[in-house]
Design a protein around this motif. Sequence first.
Motif, PDB file in Angstrom:
ATOM      1  N   LEU A   1      10.103  -1.446   3.068  1.00 33.57           N
ATOM      2  CA  LEU A   1       9.672  -0.121   3.488  1.00 33.57           C
ATOM      3  C   LEU A   1      10.317   0.886   2.561  1.00 33.57           C
ATOM      4  O   LEU A   1      11.525   0.810   2.301  1.00 33.57           O
ATOM      5  CB  LEU A   1      10.092   0.156   4.934  1.00 33.57           C
ATOM      6  CG  LEU A   1       9.325  -0.571   6.039  1.00 33.57           C
ATOM      7  CD1 LEU A   1      10.028  -0.371   7.378  1.00 33.57           C
ATOM      8  CD2 LEU A   1       7.885  -0.051   6.116  1.00 33.57           C
ATOM      9  N   ALA A   2       9.531   1.835   2.044  1.00 33.12           N
ATOM     10  CA  ALA A   2      10.091   2.781   1.084  1.00 33.12           C
ATOM     11  C   ALA A   2       9.416   4.135   1.203  1.00 33.12           C
ATOM     12  O   ALA A   2       8.297   4.269   1.715  1.00 33.12           O
ATOM     13  CB  ALA A   2       9.936   2.248  -0.343  1.00 33.12           C
ATOM     14  N   ALA A   3      10.113   5.141   0.712  1.00 31.84           N
ATOM     15  CA  ALA A   3       9.572   6.490   0.577  1.00 31.84           C
ATOM     16  C   ALA A   3       9.920   6.977  -0.822  1.00 31.84           C
ATOM     17  O   ALA A   3      10.994   6.663  -1.342  1.00 31.84           O
ATOM     18  CB  ALA A   3      10.158   7.424   1.632  1.00 31.84           C
ATOM     19  N   GLY A   4       9.007   7.695  -1.440  1.00 34.20           N
ATOM     20  CA  GLY A   4       9.271   8.148  -2.804  1.00 34.20           C
ATOM     21  C   GLY A   4       8.405   9.323  -3.192  1.00 34.20           C
ATOM     22  O   GLY A   4       7.640   9.859  -2.387  1.00 34.20           O
ATOM     23  N   VAL A   5       8.534   9.703  -4.450  1.00 32.53           N
ATOM     24  CA  VAL A   5       7.752  10.802  -5.011  1.00 32.53           C
ATOM     25  C   VAL A   5       7.292  10.401  -6.401  1.00 32.53           C
ATOM     26  O   VAL A   5       8.094   9.949  -7.223  1.00 32.53           O
ATOM     27  CB  VAL A   5       8.572  12.104  -5.098  1.00 32.53           C
ATOM     28  CG1 VAL A   5       7.683  13.249  -5.603  1.00 32.53           C
ATOM     29  CG2 VAL A   5       9.184  12.462  -3.762  1.00 32.53           C
TER      30      VAL A   5
ATOM     31  N   TYR B   1       5.167  10.048  -0.957  1.00 30.61           N
ATOM     32  CA  TYR B   1       4.425   8.961  -0.334  1.00 30.61           C
ATOM     33  C   TYR B   1       5.349   8.071   0.501  1.00 30.61           C
ATOM     34  O   TYR B   1       6.573   8.103   0.364  1.00 30.61           O
ATOM     35  CB  TYR B   1       3.726   8.103  -1.392  1.00 30.61           C
ATOM     36  CG  TYR B   1       4.669   7.354  -2.307  1.00 30.61           C
ATOM     37  CD1 TYR B   1       5.212   6.111  -1.950  1.00 30.61           C
ATOM     38  CD2 TYR B   1       5.037   7.889  -3.547  1.00 30.61           C
ATOM     39  CE1 TYR B   1       6.084   5.437  -2.785  1.00 30.61           C
ATOM     40  CE2 TYR B   1       5.913   7.222  -4.383  1.00 30.61           C
ATOM     41  CZ  TYR B   1       6.424   5.991  -4.002  1.00 30.61           C
ATOM     42  OH  TYR B   1       7.304   5.330  -4.826  1.00 30.61           O
ATOM     43  N   ALA B   2       4.721   7.249   1.344  1.00 30.83           N
ATOM     44  CA  ALA B   2       5.403   6.171   2.055  1.00 30.83           C
ATOM     45  C   ALA B   2       4.747   4.865   1.622  1.00 30.83           C
ATOM     46  O   ALA B   2       3.551   4.833   1.322  1.00 30.83           O
ATOM     47  CB  ALA B   2       5.292   6.360   3.560  1.00 30.83           C
ATOM     48  N   MET B   3       5.519   3.777   1.571  1.00 31.65           N
ATOM     49  CA  MET B   3       5.001   2.511   1.071  1.00 31.65           C
ATOM     50  C   MET B   3       5.485   1.343   1.916  1.00 31.65           C
ATOM     51  O   MET B   3       6.628   1.320   2.368  1.00 31.65           O
ATOM     52  CB  MET B   3       5.452   2.308  -0.381  1.00 31.65           C
ATOM     53  CG  MET B   3       4.743   1.149  -1.108  1.00 31.65           C
ATOM     54  SD  MET B   3       5.483  -0.492  -0.812  1.00 31.65           S
ATOM     55  CE  MET B   3       6.961  -0.374  -1.778  1.00 31.65           C
ATOM     56  N   LEU B   4       4.589   0.382   2.151  1.00 27.44           N
ATOM     57  CA  LEU B   4       4.931  -0.867   2.821  1.00 27.44           C
ATOM     58  C   LEU B   4       4.432  -2.012   1.954  1.00 27.44           C
ATOM     59  O   LEU B   4       3.266  -2.036   1.545  1.00 27.44           O
ATOM     60  CB  LEU B   4       4.281  -0.944   4.199  1.00 27.44           C
ATOM     61  CG  LEU B   4       4.395  -2.303   4.912  1.00 27.44           C
ATOM     62  CD1 LEU B   4       5.855  -2.632   5.212  1.00 27.44           C
ATOM     63  CD2 LEU B   4       3.561  -2.314   6.188  1.00 27.44           C
TER      64      LEU B   4
ATOM     65  N   VAL C   1       0.856  -1.185   0.000  1.00 30.30           N
ATOM     66  CA  VAL C   1       0.000   0.000   0.000  1.00 30.30           C
ATOM     67  C   VAL C   1       0.890   1.233   0.000  1.00 30.30           C
ATOM     68  O   VAL C   1       1.866   1.311   0.752  1.00 30.30           O
ATOM     69  CB  VAL C   1      -0.923   0.039   1.241  1.00 30.30           C
ATOM     70  CG1 VAL C   1      -1.721   1.331   1.267  1.00 30.30           C
ATOM     71  CG2 VAL C   1      -1.865  -1.159   1.244  1.00 30.30           C
ATOM     72  N   LYS C   2       0.540   2.186  -0.869  1.00 28.74           N
ATOM     73  CA  LYS C   2       1.221   3.480  -0.888  1.00 28.74           C
ATOM     74  C   LYS C   2       0.301   4.508  -0.239  1.00 28.74           C
ATOM     75  O   LYS C   2      -0.867   4.637  -0.631  1.00 28.74           O
ATOM     76  CB  LYS C   2       1.540   3.891  -2.329  1.00 28.74           C
ATOM     77  CG  LYS C   2       2.527   2.974  -3.011  1.00 28.74           C
ATOM     78  CD  LYS C   2       2.602   3.220  -4.505  1.00 28.74           C
ATOM     79  CE  LYS C   2       3.268   4.529  -4.862  1.00 28.74           C
ATOM     80  NZ  LYS C   2       3.477   4.646  -6.331  1.00 28.74           N
ATOM     81  N   TYR C   3       0.827   5.232   0.740  1.00 26.33           N
ATOM     82  CA  TYR C   3       0.067   6.297   1.397  1.00 26.33           C
ATOM     83  C   TYR C   3       0.711   7.630   1.062  1.00 26.33           C
ATOM     84  O   TYR C   3       1.871   7.871   1.411  1.00 26.33           O
ATOM     85  CB  TYR C   3       0.023   6.087   2.910  1.00 26.33           C
ATOM     86  CG  TYR C   3      -0.644   7.232   3.642  1.00 26.33           C
ATOM     87  CD1 TYR C   3      -2.026   7.370   3.614  1.00 26.33           C
ATOM     88  CD2 TYR C   3       0.105   8.180   4.333  1.00 26.33           C
ATOM     89  CE1 TYR C   3      -2.663   8.428   4.262  1.00 26.33           C
ATOM     90  CE2 TYR C   3      -0.510   9.237   4.987  1.00 26.33           C
ATOM     91  CZ  TYR C   3      -1.897   9.355   4.948  1.00 26.33           C
ATOM     92  OH  TYR C   3      -2.511  10.407   5.579  1.00 26.33           O
ATOM     93  N   TYR C   4      -0.027   8.472   0.378  1.00 29.57           N
ATOM     94  CA  TYR C   4       0.495   9.770  -0.025  1.00 29.57           C
ATOM     95  C   TYR C   4       0.328  10.777   1.110  1.00 29.57           C
ATOM     96  O   TYR C   4      -0.704  10.806   1.794  1.00 29.57           O
ATOM     97  CB  TYR C   4      -0.229  10.262  -1.275  1.00 29.57           C
ATOM     98  CG  TYR C   4       0.138   9.462  -2.513  1.00 29.57           C
ATOM     99  CD1 TYR C   4       1.096   9.924  -3.407  1.00 29.57           C
ATOM    100  CD2 TYR C   4      -0.449   8.232  -2.756  1.00 29.57           C
ATOM    101  CE1 TYR C   4       1.452   9.182  -4.519  1.00 29.57           C
ATOM    102  CE2 TYR C   4      -0.099   7.476  -3.869  1.00 29.57           C
ATOM    103  CZ  TYR C   4       0.855   7.954  -4.743  1.00 29.57           C
ATOM    104  OH  TYR C   4       1.206   7.218  -5.840  1.00 29.57           O
ATOM    105  N   LEU C   5       1.348  11.566   1.317  1.00 25.77           N
ATOM    106  CA  LEU C   5       1.359  12.516   2.420  1.00 25.77           C
ATOM    107  C   LEU C   5       0.274  13.569   2.230  1.00 25.77           C
ATOM    108  O   LEU C   5      -0.162  13.831   1.102  1.00 25.77           O
ATOM    109  CB  LEU C   5       2.733  13.169   2.520  1.00 25.77           C
ATOM    110  CG  LEU C   5       3.910  12.194   2.701  1.00 25.77           C
ATOM    111  CD1 LEU C   5       5.208  12.948   2.905  1.00 25.77           C
ATOM    112  CD2 LEU C   5       3.660  11.243   3.866  1.00 25.77           C
TER     113      LEU C   5
END
Length: 218
Positions: A164-168, A129-132, A113-117
Amino acid sequence: MTTVKLLITASMVMLIFVAATSAQSLENRHQIGLRLGMWNMVTDVRTSVNTDGVSTSVGSNGFIGGVGYNYWLKENVALDISVGGMMTDVDTDIDFTGVSTSTATIGQLLFGVKYYLPVSTSATSVRPYAMLGVGPYIGEQTETKIGTTVAVESASEYALGGKLAAGVDFPLSRHFMVGVAAGYNFMNDFDQPIGGSDNYSGPEFLIGFGYLFGSGVN
């Protein structure tokens, strides 16, 4: 290092394109795309010569390739499915008995799931966003021995893991999107080593190129 430079250059080019993009709504839309990057970023090449023959070992350069799918449940929440893999090791041994070649690859199938800030909305073309993601990591190793006969042996190993990831994400138009992400893969040990290692936990950097489709929210 050449691969790393190419990834950095591609990231800079994407940022230039973003300056000219317009905001797009993503809710109820789909994306399929290509993902390229680095995983563990290790390079190791060795060649040795002894009385029995020549032994060559080529370790992984860390390059990972894969495909992904996204579906936006809401403007700030998306399902993420990704399939990726890298070649980890190639060994060649030449001696009086013949030639032996071994290759190994590591793959991942992750559901996440990607959760956008909160700052990420349909009013902006920059979507942090952050993703797990969780799923199986698959190791495959094949050894071919050529002597008086030809013998092929293969082995498969599976381990549960995640990322665990963070991206744009940067929507470039209604149908095209690019993105960058950095994360960390974590996994259980394989029961038997694949490519000389029983665990491939480590950092990852990806660049994504996607095609958007679906009517979305007007």
